[in-house]
Enzyme design. Structure first.
Site, PDB file in Angstrom:
ATOM      1  CE1 TYR A 148      -4.250   1.763   0.175  1.00 46.08           C
ATOM      2  CE2 TYR A 148      -3.048   3.116   2.012  1.00 46.08           C
ATOM      3  CZ  TYR A 148      -4.254   3.032   0.930  1.00 46.08           C
ATOM      4  OH  TYR A 148      -5.181   3.960   0.798  1.00 46.08           O
ATOM      5  CE  LYS A 152      -4.003   4.908  -2.331  1.00 48.47           C
ATOM      6  NZ  LYS A 152      -4.784   5.326  -3.063  1.00 48.47           N
TER       7      LYS A 152
END
Length: 298
Positions: A148, A152
């Site tokens: 993640y 991002k």
């Protein structure tokens, strides 16, 4: 914003669904994109004004190019695209499911790039705005969230690079940052006791779960201003000035916490998180079973 046509990916639930409702209340025409046809249809039906939905996989270039063309044909233009679709997984990298880990990168990073590639031609026509939804995870690394954080950080860099490329064509590009916000994804992560306890030990204010409504209100305001940076929680703005020292700090604190939790971490292996992650897995399984070769689902 009345009369503008705005595309929102990941619109079946969470941030995307509420953003669509709040934009619709401002007189916006909505094009909703996501993997869950029934949920998208329900969101579209509840909106105040014109809307249509396109069930599609944001990682499929041909599918998203087709969606972009159909949105233009149906509504005549596209003023704003919000690249919101995203999934997450958690757990120790060494024990992670490689399929789930890769899928986070595919949806969050590659899917955002595919969305941008598909819609940039129509955004150039309208001199529009592309808002990339990132995260606190783009500002600071975090153990147990390697995929993640990587995705991002990647979409943040993608958006900043894209801004420099298309600004002279009249297209503005923004990045939206959200901390832990009350969505299916965060609630899904909190189902694991160890992960939830680890998150609670983060320093304030990053250890809180924030209500969805005020965060989405900030996104709406950012879209209206076509801002370069939009912060779902106000304190995230201050993180920009601290981000240079955060990797070393998180490295030290993370080492301590990993030692504290010890063997308990061996059982934390979280695949795709929450209802959105489950929907992604179902859609891919159905596509594989049915021999589907494109990412648009009936």
């Amino acid at each position: 914003m009345a009369g503008q046509v705005i595309v929102v990916t990941g619109a079946a639930r969470g941030v995307g669904a509420l953003l669509a409702r709040k934009l619709s209340a401002r007189g916006v025409t909505l094009a909703l994109v996501g993997l869950e046809p029934d949920e998208l249809k329900s969101v579209a039906a509840a909106l105040h004004g014109p809307a249509h939905h396109w069930p599609a996989d944001v990682t499929d270039h041909a599918a998203m190019t087709q969606v972009a063309g159909e949105v233009k044909d149906r509504f005549g233009k596209v003023d704003v695209v919000v690249a919101n679709a995203g999934v997450a997984s958690g757990g120790l990298f060494a024990d992670s499911d490689p399929v789930a880990w890769n899928r986070v990168i595919e949806v969050n990073l590659i899917g955002s790039a595919v969305t941008g590639r598909a819609f940039l031609p129509v955004l150039m026509e309208s001199r529009g705005y592309f808002l990339q939804i990132a995260s606190l995870a783009a500002l600071t690394p975090a153990p147990m969230l390697t995929a993640y954080c990587a995705s991002k950080s990647g979409v943040e860099a993608f958006a900043h690079s894209l801004r420099a490329e298309v600004g002279h064509r009249g297209v503005r590009v923004g990045v939206g940052y959200l901390s832990w916000t009350d969505t299916d994804m965060v609630r899904g992560a909190d189902r694991d006791d160890t992960f939830r306890e680890l998150r609670a030990r983060l320093p304030w204010p990053s250890n809180k779960t924030y209500p969805l409504g005020p965060a989405v209100d900030r996104l709406v305001a950012g879209i209206e201003r076509r801002s370069a940076h939009v912060y779902g929680q106000g304190w995230l703005r201050g993180m920009q000035s601290l981000r240079g020292c955060l990797p070393a700090l998180i490295g030290t604190v993370g080492r301590r916490e990993m030692r504290r939790f010890g063997d308990r971490l061996d059982g934390v292996r979280i695949g795709l998180i929450g209802a959105g992650g489950e929907a992604d897995e179902r859609a891919r399984a159905a596509a594989h079973k049915g021999g589907v070769t494109d990412g648009i689902h009936p």
